[in-house]
Enzyme design. Structure first.
Site, PDB file in Angstrom:
ATOM      1  CE  LYS A  56      -1.437   3.016   2.275  1.00 52.82           C
ATOM      2  NZ  LYS A  56      -1.426   4.085   1.650  1.00 52.82           N
ATOM      3  CB  CYS A  80      13.885   8.455   7.774  1.00 58.03           C
ATOM      4  SG  CYS A  80      14.758   7.617   6.942  1.00 58.03           S
TER       5      CYS A  80
HETATM    6  P1  NAD Z   1       3.184   9.008   6.830  1.00 54.97           P
HETATM    7  O1  NAD Z   1       3.416   8.294   8.218  1.00 54.97           O
HETATM    8  O2  NAD Z   1       2.351  10.371   6.766  1.00 54.97           O
HETATM    9  O3  NAD Z   1       2.484   7.979   5.922  1.00 54.97           O
HETATM   10  C1  NAD Z   1       3.150   6.871   5.617  1.00 54.97           C
HETATM   11  C2  NAD Z   1       2.368   5.717   5.055  1.00 54.97           C
HETATM   12  O4  NAD Z   1       1.217   5.509   6.045  1.00 54.97           O
HETATM   13  C3  NAD Z   1       1.675   6.200   3.668  1.00 54.97           C
HETATM   14  O5  NAD Z   1       1.392   5.196   2.707  1.00 54.97           O
HETATM   15  C4  NAD Z   1       0.025   6.614   4.413  1.00 54.97           C
HETATM   16  O6  NAD Z   1      -0.840   6.515   3.368  1.00 54.97           O
HETATM   17  C5  NAD Z   1      -0.033   5.356   5.498  1.00 54.97           C
HETATM   18  N1  NAD Z   1      -0.920   5.602   6.614  1.00 54.97           N
HETATM   19  C6  NAD Z   1      -1.205   6.983   6.941  1.00 54.97           C
HETATM   20  N2  NAD Z   1      -2.027   6.687   8.118  1.00 54.97           N
HETATM   21  C7  NAD Z   1      -1.975   5.412   8.366  1.00 54.97           C
HETATM   22  C8  NAD Z   1      -2.982   4.660   9.203  1.00 54.97           C
HETATM   23  N3  NAD Z   1      -3.674   5.188  10.183  1.00 54.97           N
HETATM   24  N4  NAD Z   1      -3.111   3.353   9.087  1.00 54.97           N
HETATM   25  C9  NAD Z   1      -1.960   2.723   7.970  1.00 54.97           C
HETATM   26  N5  NAD Z   1      -1.536   3.480   6.957  1.00 54.97           N
HETATM   27  C10 NAD Z   1      -1.493   4.966   7.222  1.00 54.97           C
HETATM   28  O7  NAD Z   1       4.493   9.347   6.386  1.00 54.97           O
HETATM   29  P2  NAD Z   1       5.099  10.025   4.831  1.00 54.97           P
HETATM   30  O8  NAD Z   1       4.750  11.814   5.353  1.00 54.97           O
HETATM   31  O9  NAD Z   1       4.511   9.419   3.977  1.00 54.97           O
HETATM   32  O10 NAD Z   1       6.704   9.862   5.010  1.00 54.97           O
HETATM   33  C11 NAD Z   1       7.304  10.925   5.820  1.00 54.97           C
HETATM   34  C12 NAD Z   1       7.874  10.138   7.008  1.00 54.97           C
HETATM   35  O11 NAD Z   1       8.304   8.673   6.843  1.00 54.97           O
HETATM   36  C13 NAD Z   1       8.864  10.887   7.889  1.00 54.97           C
HETATM   37  O12 NAD Z   1       8.468  10.853   9.236  1.00 54.97           O
HETATM   38  C14 NAD Z   1      10.219  10.168   7.796  1.00 54.97           C
HETATM   39  O13 NAD Z   1      11.049   9.965   8.701  1.00 54.97           O
HETATM   40  C15 NAD Z   1       9.581   8.631   7.666  1.00 54.97           C
HETATM   41  N6  NAD Z   1      10.537   7.736   7.041  1.00 54.97           N
HETATM   42  C16 NAD Z   1      11.235   6.936   7.648  1.00 54.97           C
HETATM   43  C17 NAD Z   1      12.283   6.185   7.130  1.00 54.97           C
HETATM   44  C18 NAD Z   1      12.979   5.122   8.057  1.00 54.97           C
HETATM   45  O14 NAD Z   1      13.473   4.425   7.584  1.00 54.97           O
HETATM   46  N7  NAD Z   1      12.982   5.189   9.136  1.00 54.97           N
HETATM   47  C19 NAD Z   1      12.696   6.163   5.833  1.00 54.97           C
HETATM   48  C20 NAD Z   1      11.752   7.198   5.158  1.00 54.97           C
HETATM   49  C21 NAD Z   1      10.740   7.850   5.538  1.00 54.97           C
END
Ligand code: NAD
Length: 487
Positions: free
Chosen positions: A181, A290
């Site tokens: 997803k 991240c």
């Molecule tokens: P996000 O948390 O808003 O969304 C991530 C994913 O989760 C998306 O596919 C979104 O549709 C889905 N999602 C949102 N709410 C949900 C729910 N309640 N249940 C299930 N799925 C849900 O993150 P983003 O804004 O897309 O990405 C940025 C974030 O990702 C930053 O915080 C970044 O640090 C993190 N990130 C972490 C790493 C790592 O390896 N630690 C790598 C890349 C990005």
């Protein structure tokens, strides 16, 4: 530029979403549409979950290692053959600048696939634990690794191919069946996995891709459905916590890669002080990483010098970013208007808390119609300010002075996050001592690269649970069973 409409991939078939629903995929460079994308519903997700469950329970996928290897090799080769298309998606859909496209966006993850196959070949599937007497008699004991089951893969938009490779390839090789997803803002770079699996003829249900405009509904279904065994999530800490909460009733296995606020500690004896300080510019991919080093810590004795270095570097940066076709550029727009507003909100909070801007601070209007924010940097920052504590995920850096090594360690560790970091010093032993005391899952010393296909990557504290990449990255998708036979 319009890409062809993408489809869902469910139970071995490419198809439209329920009712033919689609949504618009928008370019961060222009805010203009670049494709129509299948808008998967909860009914579509229901079908994907059922298909993945069937493929796991009723086919030999979880036990047939040679079939898995053969199909993953084919998938990897097809992804590599589509490098140009993936690069175009990384540019137009993710908003990556050219210098970033062939690095972390596309080139690096594609080069990781063969190395993941090598790690797969080294998995010890069975291990004898020898004979041991118990209260009934002697037991001959064996540990067996087995696939964890149906995996829901939920990805963010910042480096989508990299993250999808890091999750889907090990999960499939481990014997799991997978439902991807993707983030609503970056559907094409995930939808192609379904297109390629369909071309290869993957067994129905083994891999499914459900794109959706709604960020929550289909993802939350994966998290709550008892037929899904494990959620592999990369995204924000806030959503990670919600997934933990929502996954609790079914005691979902969770692998969570979350946010960071990583420190770059430059000691007073750093060999090339100016170069080390310039690494604190939060410009690559406009800070949407991240593990980006977003807190620059420098000794008080060289603080003024560091600020002068940054002022000069930012002053000369104006033409070095924001051009989608210029090779070597590292910074483009933010992913969406929403993200731009979020980042501008953090900049306002920094100003309100008394930090001073030495660069940027506004939406950039001279780069086109996309979601641009100026490369921004704050001085006069204390570690208790919101801009020093929260993940901004935009091109916004801060500098904080420290008294001595102990103080640097204290400030670096004074964070809810624990993802990554870097220490720079002429004295390797001193830098290593500091690195070992920073509470993060990865850390570089003197420009060492702590992110690599064979190194586990994952956070301490609120940066996550579990590890991606390396053998540890495979272990996330495996269960260990102990078998004891009376002898
Ligand atoms: P996000 O948390 O808003 O969304 C991530 C994913 O989760 C998306 O596919 C979104 O549709 C889905 N999602 C949102 N709410 C949900 C729910 N309640 N249940 C299930 N799925 C849900 O993150 P983003 O804004 O897309 O990405 C940025 C974030 O990702 C930053 O915080 C970044 O640090 C993190 N990130 C972490 C790493 C790592 O390896 N630690 C790598 C890349 C990005």
């Amino acid at each position: 530029m319009m890409f062809p409409e993408s489809k869902l991939y469910i139970n071995g078939k490419l198809r439209a979403a329920e009712g033919g629903a689609t949504y618009e995929d928008v370019s961060p460079w222009t805010a203009e549409p670049i494709a129509r994308v299948a808008d998967g519903s909860v009914a579509d997700m229901e079908e994907a979950i059922a298909a993945a469950r069937r493929a796991f329970d009723e086919t030999d996928w979880s036990t047939n290692k040679s079939l898995r290897r053969e199909l993953v090799v084919k998938l990897g080769n097809k992804l590599k053959a589509n490098q140009e298309k993936l690069a175009a998606y990384a540019q137009h859909e993710v908003g990556a600048a050219q210098g970033f496209v062939m690095g972390p966006q596309v080139g690096m993850p594609l080069s990781f696939i063969d190395e993941l196959l090598k790690i797969f070949d080294e998995i010890e599937w069975e291990k004898s634990m020898g004979d041991k007497p118990g209260w009934i008699g002697m037991s001959r004991r064996t540990l067996v690794k087995e696939a964890a089951g149906v995996v829901g893969v939920i990805t963010p938009w910042n480096v989508p191919l990299y993250i999808t490779v890091g999750k889907v390839i090990p999960a499939l090789l481990a014997g799991c069946t997978v439902i991807v997803k993707p983030a609503p803002d970056t559907p094409l770079i995930s939808a192609i996995w379904g297109e390629l699996a369909a071309e290869i003829g993957f067994p129905p249900g083994v891999l499914n891709v459900v794109t959706s405009a709604d960020p929550v509904a289909t993802g939350e279904m994966l998290v709550t459905d008892p037929r899904v065994d494990l959620i592999s999530f990369t995204g924000s800490t806030g959503v990670g916590k919600r997934i933990m909460e929502k996954g609790a009733p079914t005691l979902k296995r969770l692998f969570l890669e979350l946010g960071g606020k990583s420190a770059l500690i430059v000691l007073e004896d750093a060999p090339n002080f100016a170069q080390a300080v310039a690494m604190g510019m939060v410009t690559p991919h406009a800070g949407q990483g991240c593990a980006t080093l977003t807190r620059l810590l420098v000794p008080k004795s060289r603080y003024a010098e560091a600020v002068a270095i940054l002022e000069a570097a930012y002053a000369g940066y104006g033409d070095k970013w924001g051009n989608p076709t210029e090779p070597g550029q590292m910074m483009g727009p933010l992913i969406s208007a929403r993200q731009r507003e979020r980042v501008l909100g953090y900049i306002e909070s920094g100003k309100a808390e008394g930090a001073r801007l030495i660069a940027g601070g506004k939406a950039a209007t001279n780069k086109g119609t996309g979601f641009f924010v100026e490369p921004t940097f704050f001085v006069d920052v204390t570690n208790d300010m919101k801009i020093a504590r929260e993940e901004i995920f935009g091109p916004v850096g801060v500098i904080i002075p420290f008294e001595d090594d102990e103080d640097a360690i204290r400030i670096a560790n004074d964070s809810d996050y624990g993802l990554s970091g870097m220490v720079v010093s002429a004295d390797s032993a001193r830098a290593n001592r500091i690195a070992r005391r920073i509470r993060t899952g990865t850390i570089g010393v003197n420009l060492g690269a702590s992110i690599a296909v064979d190194l586990p990557f994952g956070g301490y504290k609120q940066s996550g649970v579990g590890k991606e990449w390396g053998m540890e990255g495979f272990d996330e998708y495996l269960e260990t069973k102990a078998i004891a036979e009376g002898v």
